[in-house]
Each structure stands twice: as structure tokens, then as C-alpha cells.
Design a protein around this motif. Structure first.
Motif, PDB file in Angstrom:
ATOM      1  N   LEU A  33       0.451  -1.113   0.210  1.00 22.37           N
ATOM      2  CA  LEU A  33       0.330  -0.217  -0.476  1.00 22.37           C
ATOM      3  C   LEU A  33       0.888   1.306   0.003  1.00 22.37           C
ATOM      4  CD1 LEU A  33      -2.507  -1.801   2.866  1.00 22.37           C
ATOM      5  CD2 LEU A  33      -2.889  -1.455   0.511  1.00 22.37           C
ATOM      6  N   SER A  34       2.160   1.137  -0.463  1.00 26.94           N
ATOM      7  CA  SER A  34       3.285   2.311  -0.226  1.00 26.94           C
ATOM      8  C   SER A  34       3.129   3.077  -1.142  1.00 26.94           C
ATOM      9  CB  SER A  34       4.540   1.469  -0.349  1.00 26.94           C
ATOM     10  OG  SER A  34       4.457   0.837  -0.941  1.00 26.94           O
ATOM     11  N   GLY A  35       2.475   2.311  -2.630  1.00 23.91           N
ATOM     12  CA  GLY A  35       2.200   3.128  -3.427  1.00 23.91           C
ATOM     13  C   GLY A  35       3.714   3.519  -4.365  1.00 23.91           C
ATOM     14  N   VAL A  36       4.747   2.770  -4.013  1.00 22.28           N
ATOM     15  CA  VAL A  36       6.290   2.374  -4.006  1.00 22.28           C
ATOM     16  C   VAL A  36       6.124   2.039  -5.595  1.00 22.28           C
ATOM     17  CG1 VAL A  36       8.173   2.364  -4.847  1.00 22.28           C
ATOM     18  CG2 VAL A  36       7.091   3.209  -2.637  1.00 22.28           C
ATOM     19  N   VAL A  37       6.156   2.210  -6.992  1.00 23.03           N
ATOM     20  CA  VAL A  37       6.227   1.524  -8.266  1.00 23.03           C
ATOM     21  C   VAL A  37       7.330   0.298  -7.915  1.00 23.03           C
ATOM     22  CG1 VAL A  37       6.786   0.508 -10.529  1.00 23.03           C
ATOM     23  CG2 VAL A  37       4.578   2.742  -9.666  1.00 23.03           C
ATOM     24  N   VAL A  38       7.838  -0.889  -7.370  1.00 22.82           N
ATOM     25  CA  VAL A  38       9.110  -1.569  -7.557  1.00 22.82           C
ATOM     26  C   VAL A  38      10.033  -1.859  -8.438  1.00 22.82           C
ATOM     27  CG1 VAL A  38       9.908  -3.972  -6.885  1.00 22.82           C
ATOM     28  CG2 VAL A  38       7.684  -2.891  -5.447  1.00 22.82           C
ATOM     29  N   ASP A  62      10.931  -7.519  -1.007  1.00 24.12           N
ATOM     30  CA  ASP A  62       9.980  -7.979   0.064  1.00 24.12           C
ATOM     31  C   ASP A  62       8.493  -7.404   0.025  1.00 24.12           C
ATOM     32  OD1 ASP A  62       8.306 -10.353   1.495  1.00 24.12           O
ATOM     33  OD2 ASP A  62       9.047  -9.347   3.520  1.00 24.12           O
ATOM     34  N   GLU A  63       7.378  -7.549  -0.635  1.00 27.81           N
ATOM     35  CA  GLU A  63       6.406  -7.120  -0.869  1.00 27.81           C
ATOM     36  C   GLU A  63       5.084  -7.217   0.345  1.00 27.81           C
ATOM     37  OE1 GLU A  63       6.025  -5.077  -4.724  1.00 27.81           O
ATOM     38  OE2 GLU A  63       6.449  -6.705  -5.238  1.00 27.81           O
ATOM     39  N   PRO A  64       5.114  -7.518   2.031  1.00 30.32           N
ATOM     40  CA  PRO A  64       3.734  -7.851   2.025  1.00 30.32           C
ATOM     41  C   PRO A  64       2.570  -6.951   1.885  1.00 30.32           C
ATOM     42  CG  PRO A  64       5.508  -6.238   3.518  1.00 30.32           C
ATOM     43  CD  PRO A  64       6.453  -6.839   2.018  1.00 30.32           C
ATOM     44  N   ALA A  65       1.839  -7.975   1.954  1.00 26.86           N
ATOM     45  CA  ALA A  65       0.579  -7.177   1.456  1.00 26.86           C
ATOM     46  C   ALA A  65       0.266  -6.317   2.870  1.00 26.86           C
ATOM     47  CB  ALA A  65      -0.590  -8.829   1.384  1.00 26.86           C
ATOM     48  N   GLY A  66      -0.803  -5.303   2.564  1.00 27.52           N
ATOM     49  CA  GLY A  66      -1.653  -4.260   3.947  1.00 27.52           C
ATOM     50  C   GLY A  66      -2.559  -5.329   4.721  1.00 27.52           C
ATOM     51  N   PRO A  82      -3.837  -0.127  -3.888  1.00 22.80           N
ATOM     52  CA  PRO A  82      -4.680   0.750  -2.748  1.00 22.80           C
ATOM     53  C   PRO A  82      -5.140   1.101  -2.719  1.00 22.80           C
ATOM     54  CG  PRO A  82      -2.166   1.185  -4.358  1.00 22.80           C
ATOM     55  CD  PRO A  82      -2.820  -0.253  -4.645  1.00 22.80           C
ATOM     56  N   ILE A  83      -6.480   0.433  -3.626  1.00 21.96           N
ATOM     57  CA  ILE A  83      -7.477   0.762  -3.484  1.00 21.96           C
ATOM     58  C   ILE A  83      -8.719  -0.085  -2.339  1.00 21.96           C
ATOM     59  CG2 ILE A  83     -10.175   0.411  -5.116  1.00 21.96           C
ATOM     60  CD1 ILE A  83      -7.590   0.150  -7.150  1.00 21.96           C
ATOM     61  N   MET A  84      -8.344   1.328  -1.219  1.00 22.75           N
ATOM     62  CA  MET A  84      -8.877   0.695  -0.102  1.00 22.75           C
ATOM     63  C   MET A  84     -10.603   0.426  -0.067  1.00 22.75           C
ATOM     64  SD  MET A  84      -6.445   0.815   1.394  1.00 22.75           S
ATOM     65  CE  MET A  84      -4.737   2.038   1.413  1.00 22.75           C
ATOM     66  N   LEU A  85     -11.064  -0.826   0.474  1.00 19.99           N
ATOM     67  CA  LEU A  85     -12.456  -1.103  -0.289  1.00 19.99           C
ATOM     68  C   LEU A  85     -12.549  -2.528   0.200  1.00 19.99           C
ATOM     69  CD1 LEU A  85     -13.990  -0.455  -3.422  1.00 19.99           C
ATOM     70  CD2 LEU A  85     -15.109   0.754  -1.199  1.00 19.99           C
ATOM     71  N   CYS A  86     -13.629  -2.257   1.648  1.00 18.03           N
ATOM     72  CA  CYS A  86     -13.603  -3.749   1.967  1.00 18.03           C
ATOM     73  C   CYS A  86     -14.565  -4.545   1.936  1.00 18.03           C
ATOM     74  CB  CYS A  86     -14.421  -3.334   3.340  1.00 18.03           C
ATOM     75  SG  CYS A  86     -15.257  -4.896   4.568  1.00 18.03           S
ATOM     76  N   PRO A  87     -14.147  -5.931   1.777  1.00 16.07           N
ATOM     77  CA  PRO A  87     -15.937  -6.759   0.630  1.00 16.07           C
ATOM     78  C   PRO A  87     -16.727  -6.201   1.240  1.00 16.07           C
ATOM     79  CG  PRO A  87     -13.613  -8.233   2.129  1.00 16.07           C
ATOM     80  CD  PRO A  87     -13.432  -6.582   2.106  1.00 16.07           C
ATOM     81  N   CYS A  88     -17.289  -5.604   2.232  1.00 15.29           N
ATOM     82  CA  CYS A  88     -18.236  -5.332   2.151  1.00 15.29           C
ATOM     83  C   CYS A  88     -18.913  -3.757   2.252  1.00 15.29           C
ATOM     84  CB  CYS A  88     -18.611  -4.851   3.199  1.00 15.29           C
ATOM     85  SG  CYS A  88     -18.154  -3.322   4.315  1.00 15.29           S
ATOM     86  N   VAL A  95      -6.405   1.598   7.916  1.00 19.12           N
ATOM     87  CA  VAL A  95      -5.061   0.686   7.677  1.00 19.12           C
ATOM     88  C   VAL A  95      -4.541   0.447   8.705  1.00 19.12           C
ATOM     89  CG1 VAL A  95      -3.104   0.688   6.429  1.00 19.12           C
ATOM     90  CG2 VAL A  95      -5.386   2.337   5.186  1.00 19.12           C
ATOM     91  N   LEU A  96      -4.130  -0.718   8.443  1.00 22.42           N
ATOM     92  CA  LEU A  96      -3.166  -0.998   9.852  1.00 22.42           C
ATOM     93  C   LEU A  96      -2.034  -1.739   9.980  1.00 22.42           C
ATOM     94  CD1 LEU A  96      -5.848  -4.221  10.834  1.00 22.42           C
ATOM     95  CD2 LEU A  96      -5.589  -1.634  12.287  1.00 22.42           C
ATOM     96  N   SER A  97      -1.553  -2.032   8.503  1.00 24.32           N
ATOM     97  CA  SER A  97       0.077  -2.012   7.766  1.00 24.32           C
ATOM     98  C   SER A  97       0.169  -2.281   6.922  1.00 24.32           C
ATOM     99  CB  SER A  97       0.571  -3.504   8.458  1.00 24.32           C
ATOM    100  OG  SER A  97       0.128  -4.530   7.877  1.00 24.32           O
ATOM    101  N   GLY A  98       0.995  -1.555   6.056  1.00 23.96           N
ATOM    102  CA  GLY A  98       1.391  -1.879   4.585  1.00 23.96           C
ATOM    103  C   GLY A  98       1.605  -0.659   3.640  1.00 23.96           C
ATOM    104  N   ARG A  99       2.235  -0.345   4.396  1.00 20.47           N
ATOM    105  CA  ARG A  99       2.737   1.589   3.761  1.00 20.47           C
ATOM    106  C   ARG A  99       3.837   1.406   4.170  1.00 20.47           C
ATOM    107  NH1 ARG A  99      -2.781   5.588   5.477  1.00 20.47           N
ATOM    108  NH2 ARG A  99      -3.801   5.548   3.477  1.00 20.47           N
ATOM    109  N   GLN A 100       4.194   0.774   4.878  1.00 24.15           N
ATOM    110  CA  GLN A 100       6.041   0.674   5.624  1.00 24.15           C
ATOM    111  C   GLN A 100       7.094   0.497   4.242  1.00 24.15           C
ATOM    112  OE1 GLN A 100       4.027  -2.399   5.925  1.00 24.15           O
ATOM    113  NE2 GLN A 100       4.734  -3.739   6.115  1.00 24.15           N
ATOM    114  N   LEU A 101       8.235   1.053   4.212  1.00 21.89           N
ATOM    115  CA  LEU A 101       9.203   0.989   3.061  1.00 21.89           C
ATOM    116  C   LEU A 101      10.374   0.954   4.312  1.00 21.89           C
ATOM    117  CD1 LEU A 101       9.965   3.525   0.142  1.00 21.89           C
ATOM    118  CD2 LEU A 101      11.634   1.673   1.410  1.00 21.89           C
TER     119      LEU A 101
END
Ligand SMILES: [Zn+2]
Length: 109
Positions: A33-38, A62-66, A82-88, A95-101
Motif C-alpha cells: 500500500l506504499s504506492g511505490v512502483v517496485v 519483500d512486498e507484504p500485503a497490507g 491501494p484501492i481501499m475497499l472492504c469486501p462489504c 489501515v493497520l499495515s502495508g505502507r511501510q518502507l
């Protein structure tokens, strides 16, 4: 396109720590979810690393899911993009994690 700035800061941080190397491996963790294009980061890294102790370094990324928590339905789930939508259908998420670098480790020859 902030990948160039990221490549510069990673290389700056590594050379601050280990001097001129030579560095063989740099392991990075880049949350999905960091938005970085690897691929772009790899390209920029090669450009910026030229002529430094990191010139021959392999980038191991390493690219862990958020993970996110939905404030509407209370579900906690993995986010792969990065499209932040719940299945509902709710976008009311924490966002709990996924933006780390971060730099996980560096190997020096
Ligand atoms: Zn939900």
C-alpha cells in the motif's frame, strides 16, 4: 514518481552505515500500500547506485500485503492494492499495515 528520491535515500542510509562497501545485497520491505512502483525503484536504484559501493548490490524486495480494519462491519482483512475497499463495500477503513518502507538488512562483501 518518487522512486528516485526513495532510491537516493536508501543508498544514502546504507552508505552512512557501511561506508563505501562494497555492498552485495540490500533487502527492503515495501508494503503493497506504499504506492511505490517496485520496477521503477529497481531502475532508479541502478541509476543512483552507479559509481557507489552499492553499484553491484542486488535489491531483494519483500512486498507484504497490507491489513485493514473496517469500521463499518468490523472485519479485518488483507489489502493487496491501494484501492481501499472492504469486501462489504465500505471505504471507512483503518489501515493497520502495508505502507511501510524499510531497509531490512544489508550485506557487505
Ligand atoms: Zn466492511
Amino acid at each position: 514518481m518518487h522512486e528516485l528520491a526513495i532510491a537516493e535515500s536508501v543508498i544514502g542510509a546504507v552508505t552512512d552505515k557501511v561506508g563505501d562497501g562494497p555492498v552485495t545485497v540490500v533487502r527492503l520491505e515495501i508494503g503493497k500500500l506504499s504506492g511505490v512502483v517496485v520496477d521503477s525503484l529497481r531502475f532508479c536504484f541502478d541509476v543512483v547506485a552507479a559509481g557507489t559501493g552499492l553499484e553491484r548490490a542486488t535489491l531483494d524486495i519483500d512486498e507484504p500485503a497490507g491489513r485493514a480494519y473496517c469500521r463499518d462491519c468490523g472485519d479485518e482483512f488483507a489489502l493487496e492494492d491501494p484501492i481501499m475497499l472492504c469486501p462489504c463495500g465500505s471505504a471507512n477503513l483503518d489501515v493497520l499495515s502495508g505502507r511501510q518502507l524499510r531497509i531490512l538488512s544489508v550485506e557487505v562483501a
